[in-house]
Design a protein around this motif. Sequence first.
Motif, PDB file in Angstrom:
ATOM      1  N   LEU A  95       0.065   7.544 -12.540  1.00 47.92           N
ATOM      2  CA  LEU A  95       0.824   8.134 -11.579  1.00 47.92           C
ATOM      3  C   LEU A  95       1.696   9.145 -11.854  1.00 47.92           C
ATOM      4  CD1 LEU A  95      -0.957   5.705 -10.367  1.00 47.92           C
ATOM      5  CD2 LEU A  95       1.570   4.832  -8.981  1.00 47.92           C
ATOM      6  N   THR A  96       2.144  10.368 -11.301  1.00 52.77           N
ATOM      7  CA  THR A  96       3.534  10.836 -10.824  1.00 52.77           C
ATOM      8  C   THR A  96       4.260  11.481  -9.865  1.00 52.77           C
ATOM      9  OG1 THR A  96       2.159  12.957  -8.848  1.00 52.77           O
ATOM     10  CG2 THR A  96       1.562  12.604 -12.074  1.00 52.77           C
ATOM     11  N   HIS A  97       4.251  10.749  -8.782  1.00 53.54           N
ATOM     12  CA  HIS A  97       5.685  10.616  -8.176  1.00 53.54           C
ATOM     13  C   HIS A  97       5.105   9.476  -6.588  1.00 53.54           C
ATOM     14  CE1 HIS A  97       7.676  12.484  -4.160  1.00 53.54           C
ATOM     15  NE2 HIS A  97       8.297  12.459  -5.399  1.00 53.54           N
ATOM     16  N   CYS A  98       5.745   9.293  -6.364  1.00 52.63           N
ATOM     17  CA  CYS A  98       5.622   8.041  -5.042  1.00 52.63           C
ATOM     18  C   CYS A  98       6.781   8.240  -4.062  1.00 52.63           C
ATOM     19  CB  CYS A  98       5.943   6.714  -5.259  1.00 52.63           C
ATOM     20  SG  CYS A  98       7.488   6.018  -5.865  1.00 52.63           S
ATOM     21  N   CYS A  99       6.451   8.343  -3.011  1.00 53.91           N
ATOM     22  CA  CYS A  99       7.445   8.640  -1.807  1.00 53.91           C
ATOM     23  C   CYS A  99       7.103   8.348  -0.731  1.00 53.91           C
ATOM     24  CB  CYS A  99       7.245   9.890  -0.959  1.00 53.91           C
ATOM     25  SG  CYS A  99       7.898  10.535   0.512  1.00 53.91           S
ATOM     26  N   THR A 100       7.682   7.124   0.178  1.00 52.46           N
ATOM     27  CA  THR A 100       8.038   6.476   1.499  1.00 52.46           C
ATOM     28  C   THR A 100       8.137   7.001   2.559  1.00 52.46           C
ATOM     29  OG1 THR A 100      10.345   5.947   1.498  1.00 52.46           O
ATOM     30  CG2 THR A 100       8.714   4.139  -0.008  1.00 52.46           C
ATOM     31  N   HIS A 101       7.155   6.663   3.715  1.00 52.78           N
ATOM     32  CA  HIS A 101       7.427   7.161   5.508  1.00 52.78           C
ATOM     33  C   HIS A 101       9.189   7.215   5.778  1.00 52.78           C
ATOM     34  CE1 HIS A 101       7.600   7.967   9.567  1.00 52.78           C
ATOM     35  NE2 HIS A 101       5.849   8.392   8.468  1.00 52.78           N
ATOM     36  N   PRO A 102       9.360   8.085   6.482  1.00 49.21           N
ATOM     37  CA  PRO A 102      10.844   7.369   6.207  1.00 49.21           C
ATOM     38  C   PRO A 102      11.390   6.634   7.740  1.00 49.21           C
ATOM     39  CG  PRO A 102      10.732   9.253   7.618  1.00 49.21           C
ATOM     40  CD  PRO A 102       9.636   9.321   6.617  1.00 49.21           C
ATOM     41  N   THR A 103      10.213   5.953   8.291  1.00 48.76           N
ATOM     42  CA  THR A 103      10.545   4.888   9.630  1.00 48.76           C
ATOM     43  C   THR A 103       9.368   4.802   9.864  1.00 48.76           C
ATOM     44  OG1 THR A 103       9.161   6.943  11.592  1.00 48.76           O
ATOM     45  CG2 THR A 103      11.134   6.952  11.063  1.00 48.76           C
ATOM     46  N   GLN A 104       8.366   4.166   8.710  1.00 55.28           N
ATOM     47  CA  GLN A 104       7.306   3.039   8.930  1.00 55.28           C
ATOM     48  C   GLN A 104       7.527   2.440   7.491  1.00 55.28           C
ATOM     49  OE1 GLN A 104       4.034   3.478  11.103  1.00 55.28           O
ATOM     50  NE2 GLN A 104       4.689   6.397  11.540  1.00 55.28           N
ATOM     51  N   ARG A 105       6.358   1.327   7.241  1.00 56.99           N
ATOM     52  CA  ARG A 105       6.103   0.556   6.461  1.00 56.99           C
ATOM     53  C   ARG A 105       5.197   1.171   5.203  1.00 56.99           C
ATOM     54  NH1 ARG A 105       8.985  -3.959   3.912  1.00 56.99           N
ATOM     55  NH2 ARG A 105       6.645  -4.300   3.672  1.00 56.99           N
ATOM     56  N   LEU A 106       5.025   2.927   4.903  1.00 58.18           N
ATOM     57  CA  LEU A 106       3.751   3.288   4.440  1.00 58.18           C
ATOM     58  C   LEU A 106       4.414   4.471   2.630  1.00 58.18           C
ATOM     59  CD1 LEU A 106       2.631   5.260   7.663  1.00 58.18           C
ATOM     60  CD2 LEU A 106       1.729   3.371   6.644  1.00 58.18           C
ATOM     61  N   VAL A 107       3.263   4.094   2.054  1.00 56.99           N
ATOM     62  CA  VAL A 107       4.201   4.865   0.811  1.00 56.99           C
ATOM     63  C   VAL A 107       2.813   5.283   0.184  1.00 56.99           C
ATOM     64  CG1 VAL A 107       4.128   3.802  -2.014  1.00 56.99           C
ATOM     65  CG2 VAL A 107       5.327   2.732  -0.409  1.00 56.99           C
ATOM     66  N   VAL A 108       2.918   6.289  -0.379  1.00 60.35           N
ATOM     67  CA  VAL A 108       2.007   7.270  -0.652  1.00 60.35           C
ATOM     68  C   VAL A 108       2.552   7.515  -2.042  1.00 60.35           C
ATOM     69  CG1 VAL A 108       3.474   9.359  -0.089  1.00 60.35           C
ATOM     70  CG2 VAL A 108       0.841   9.421  -0.699  1.00 60.35           C
ATOM     71  N   THR A 109       1.535   7.310  -3.128  1.00 62.36           N
ATOM     72  CA  THR A 109       1.642   7.629  -4.597  1.00 62.36           C
ATOM     73  C   THR A 109       0.196   9.235  -4.751  1.00 62.36           C
ATOM     74  OG1 THR A 109      -0.627   5.932  -4.553  1.00 62.36           O
ATOM     75  CG2 THR A 109       1.842   5.462  -4.508  1.00 62.36           C
ATOM     76  N   SER A 110       0.645   9.939  -5.963  1.00 63.73           N
ATOM     77  CA  SER A 110       0.156  10.570  -6.269  1.00 63.73           C
ATOM     78  C   SER A 110      -0.282  10.631  -8.107  1.00 63.73           C
ATOM     79  CB  SER A 110       0.670  11.825  -5.967  1.00 63.73           C
ATOM     80  OG  SER A 110       1.787  12.461  -6.350  1.00 63.73           O
ATOM     81  N   SER A 111      -1.209  11.231  -7.449  1.00 60.60           N
ATOM     82  CA  SER A 111      -1.503  11.048  -9.493  1.00 60.60           C
ATOM     83  C   SER A 111      -2.345  12.479 -10.495  1.00 60.60           C
ATOM     84  CB  SER A 111      -2.927   9.484  -9.961  1.00 60.60           C
ATOM     85  OG  SER A 111      -3.251   9.259 -10.659  1.00 60.60           O
ATOM     86  N   ARG A 112      -2.433  11.548 -11.603  1.00 60.51           N
ATOM     87  CA  ARG A 112      -2.848  13.038 -12.429  1.00 60.51           C
ATOM     88  C   ARG A 112      -4.890  12.429 -11.989  1.00 60.51           C
ATOM     89  NH1 ARG A 112      -1.308  13.202 -18.488  1.00 60.51           N
ATOM     90  NH2 ARG A 112      -2.054  15.041 -18.267  1.00 60.51           N
ATOM     91  N   ASP A 113      -5.533  11.496 -11.253  1.00 60.76           N
ATOM     92  CA  ASP A 113      -6.259  11.728 -10.793  1.00 60.76           C
ATOM     93  C   ASP A 113      -6.931  12.627  -9.615  1.00 60.76           C
ATOM     94  OD1 ASP A 113      -6.110  10.351  -9.129  1.00 60.76           O
ATOM     95  OD2 ASP A 113      -6.513   8.451  -9.455  1.00 60.76           O
ATOM     96  N   THR A 114      -5.708  13.546 -10.166  1.00 63.24           N
ATOM     97  CA  THR A 114      -6.400  14.600  -8.615  1.00 63.24           C
ATOM     98  C   THR A 114      -6.254  14.291  -7.007  1.00 63.24           C
ATOM     99  OG1 THR A 114      -8.740  14.912  -8.338  1.00 63.24           O
ATOM    100  CG2 THR A 114      -7.895  16.215 -10.420  1.00 63.24           C
ATOM    101  N   THR A 115      -6.379  12.916  -6.939  1.00 63.64           N
ATOM    102  CA  THR A 115      -5.851  12.218  -5.993  1.00 63.64           C
ATOM    103  C   THR A 115      -4.528  11.652  -5.420  1.00 63.64           C
ATOM    104  OG1 THR A 115      -6.191   9.495  -6.313  1.00 63.64           O
ATOM    105  CG2 THR A 115      -8.030  11.777  -5.818  1.00 63.64           C
ATOM    106  N   PHE A 116      -4.489  11.913  -4.189  1.00 70.55           N
ATOM    107  CA  PHE A 116      -3.343  10.270  -3.839  1.00 70.55           C
ATOM    108  C   PHE A 116      -3.731   9.382  -2.932  1.00 70.55           C
ATOM    109  CE2 PHE A 116      -3.432  14.258  -0.989  1.00 70.55           C
ATOM    110  CZ  PHE A 116      -2.853  13.253   0.414  1.00 70.55           C
ATOM    111  N   ARG A 117      -2.611   8.652  -2.969  1.00 70.48           N
ATOM    112  CA  ARG A 117      -2.947   7.464  -1.927  1.00 70.48           C
ATOM    113  C   ARG A 117      -2.050   6.991  -1.189  1.00 70.48           C
ATOM    114  NH1 ARG A 117      -7.428   3.549  -5.099  1.00 70.48           N
ATOM    115  NH2 ARG A 117      -8.636   5.084  -5.935  1.00 70.48           N
TER     116      ARG A 117
END
Length: 523
Positions: free
Chosen positions: A355-377
Amino acid sequence: MPTESGSFATARQAKQKRKSHSLSIRRTNSSEQERTGLQREMLEGQDTKLPSSVRNTLLELFGQIEREFENLYIENLELRREIDTLNERLAVEGQTIDGAELSKGQLKTKASHSTSQLSQKLKTTYKASTSKHSNSFPGKADGSRNFCVGSWEIWGGDSWIVSSFKTTTSRAICQLVKEYVGHRDGIWDVSVTKTQPVVLGTASADHTALLWSIETGKCLVKYVGHVGSVNSIKFHPTEQVALTASGDQTAHIWRYMVQLPMPQPTADCNQMSGEDEVEFSDKDEPDGDGDGSSDCPTIRAPLTSLKSHQGVVIAADWLVGGKQAVTASWDRTANLYDVETSELVHSLTGHDQELTHCCTHPTQRLVVTSSRDTTFRLWDFRDPSIHSVNVFQGHTDTVTSAVFTVGDNVVSGSDDRTVKVWDLKNMRSPIATIRTDSAVNRINVCVGQRIIVLPHDNRQVRLFDMSGVRLARLPRSNRQGHRRMVCCSAWSEDHPICNLFTCGFDRQAIGWNINIPALLQEK
């Protein structure tokens, strides 16, 4: 007599044509002086109504054109030799550049891929560092410089020529206000507090995190609890608490207390061109002690240490409300923790590479993770009983970061030199794509005005809107701007002095004032 004169003239013309033909063959191997003399002789022997002064001027102009083509040919040969040298450096990794493929598109693509590999190796070594002697890593300064110089020599020159002739108002719209100097190594992350007093935070490969007065540039607090590179820093939404991630495989939560000094007048750093590209020597870099960070209060231990990862913790962030935190690691997982108990709530698996990064939504319980596998989830924790996962595919190289915006959009940046804007309701294709000339690092979005800031490996910082329209480029000259790759950016929309911050491998963070109304008006 007239008949004889005409025959003589005809014979002379034929002779001159044969002579000029032989001279044109000999000219290729003659010296500069010989070529000029032969060309004059050819012109003098031809019937023309042009005055001699005009003919001489034309001769000089054509001679200059020929010399220019000769210079281009010599530069082409030198470029081939540089390609051979680059191939030798990349032989271990199996990457080569065919000298015959000298078309601009092919050369630019392959050179960019090669320099991206070099910069990625540099980033990997530093973010994984847990040694007390990371500052003595062999080739630290040269590695960064070689990357920048390599990309410049192969394909950066033509863009400099274009920008030199380009009229821009960036200096008036984007102004450098303050430089924050005190780290002893590259700065990976920059963040601004959400509570009063508003301060700036930086995370560095020198194993420390520093808090700064935005107005004065003074270091207020130093955190030294990590034993590895500090790769990210984020502030609690309501309390004076910071969350840092490190190469020592942990994330720390620590409390700080700061007292802001009185602001001082800032010097005008904008009396020079914002478009000039100038190479910097090592002596021009900050010395790491400019503002005396060693004199500020030091925090040596965290309130809580999150220790469930088996690899480098590359990023961490607070979920909305600040009661939970998420971390991203090179062990290919992201972990969700309860802050009060430090217990692991969920381990988020599914990425095929680090993984290279993670970020959370400012108002909702959402998380996005990015990776060296060319995708983010996208991970959805809004329903406690269902944790849905959506996979976004569209990049061809490492996704360096993915961040939320207002509404249902996510913006992702990648080492494939693109930034894509996505609609969370439609994962199949992006709604906008921004193509750049360099790998993109940790991006940030001005939520209120929907402006994306792109920090690049090639030391540039560019601003785009959500539809992919370029708005501005932050000024760079021989006296201001970043001197190594720019690693991260952060907006502070409501701050009256600096509303944008960037940090880089030149060991400094920079505060900018962006005139957003004028910027949007220029669009």
